[in-house]
Design an enzyme around this catalytic site. Sequence first.
Site, PDB file in Angstrom:
ATOM      1  N   PRO A  75       6.529  54.222  66.300  1.00 24.30           N
ATOM      2  CA  PRO A  75       6.056  55.121  67.364  1.00 24.30           C
ATOM      3  C   PRO A  75       6.664  54.813  68.730  1.00 24.30           C
ATOM      4  O   PRO A  75       6.748  53.660  69.144  1.00 24.30           O
ATOM      5  CB  PRO A  75       4.543  54.874  67.377  1.00 24.30           C
ATOM      6  N   CYS A  76       7.054  55.890  69.404  1.00 25.68           N
ATOM      7  CA  CYS A  76       7.732  55.757  70.698  1.00 25.68           C
ATOM      8  C   CYS A  76       6.830  56.115  71.861  1.00 25.68           C
ATOM      9  O   CYS A  76       7.259  56.069  73.012  1.00 25.68           O
ATOM     10  CB  CYS A  76       8.959  56.670  70.726  1.00 25.68           C
ATOM     11  N   THR A  77       5.598  56.447  71.584  1.00 22.60           N
ATOM     12  CA  THR A  77       4.700  57.032  72.570  1.00 22.60           C
ATOM     13  C   THR A  77       4.738  56.342  73.926  1.00 22.60           C
ATOM     14  O   THR A  77       4.795  56.994  74.965  1.00 22.60           O
ATOM     15  CB  THR A  77       3.254  57.015  72.029  1.00 22.60           C
ATOM     16  N   LEU A  79       7.034  53.968  74.872  1.00 23.71           N
ATOM     17  CA  LEU A  79       8.349  53.410  75.174  1.00 23.71           C
ATOM     18  C   LEU A  79       9.274  54.455  75.786  1.00 23.71           C
ATOM     19  O   LEU A  79      10.136  54.143  76.595  1.00 23.71           O
ATOM     20  CB  LEU A  79       9.000  52.857  73.906  1.00 23.71           C
ATOM     21  N   ASN A 119      14.642  54.938  67.158  1.00 24.77           N
ATOM     22  CA  ASN A 119      13.712  55.299  68.213  1.00 24.77           C
ATOM     23  C   ASN A 119      14.440  56.107  69.283  1.00 24.77           C
ATOM     24  O   ASN A 119      15.607  56.456  69.116  1.00 24.77           O
ATOM     25  CB  ASN A 119      13.026  54.063  68.811  1.00 24.77           C
TER      26      ASN A 119
END
Length: 174
Positions: A75-77, A79, A119
Site C-alpha cells: 500500500p502506497c497510501t 507514501l 510502488n
Amino acid sequence: RGYNVLSLFGGIETGYAALKYAGIQIENYYSSEIDEHAIKVTSWNYPKVKHLGDVKGVSVKDLPFVPDLLLAGFPCTDLSVAGKQGGFDNERSGLFFEAVRILRECQAVNPNVLFLFENVPMAKRFERVINETIGLVPWKNCASLVSAQTRKRLWWSNIRTKEVGLFGDLHTDF
C-alpha cells in the site's frame, strides 16, 4: 516444473495474468489480499489461485511449497507524493515491513528466491528507507510500458540487477 509464487497485496492478481501472458509456468500461486471484491474477481478469473487472507497472518513455513517468486505491490497510501505522506508509521503503508518480513522468511528457505516489489513515486526519505531495507535502488519508469496506465512507478527486484556508481550501489536493471 513451474514457479511457486507468493503474491502479497495481490488485488485482482494482475501478477498471475502477467506470468501466464509471458508463458511462465505456475506450479502454485498463493495470494494475500483482504479486499473481498478483489478476491471475488481473482477467484472468478483465476480459480487456481489460493487465498491466504491478511498479510500479517502469512508465514512461509506454513506454505505447502518453497516460494520461487515473491510479488508485492504494498500500500502506497501514506507514501505517495499525491497523498499526505504520513509515512511508514501508518498502518497501511507500514505493511511494507510485513512484505520485508515475508521476503526474509522466503530467503531463509530459498536464498535464490526472486522478488518484485512495486510502488508509486514518493518522497525521497521514504524511498531511501525502502532502498536501504531491501538493499536495492528501484527501476523508475512509466507504467505505460507494461500496462494501460500512464503513471510513474518504482520497481525493486533482484531478477536482474547491476552495480552503479563509485560505491557500486545495486540497482534493479529492467
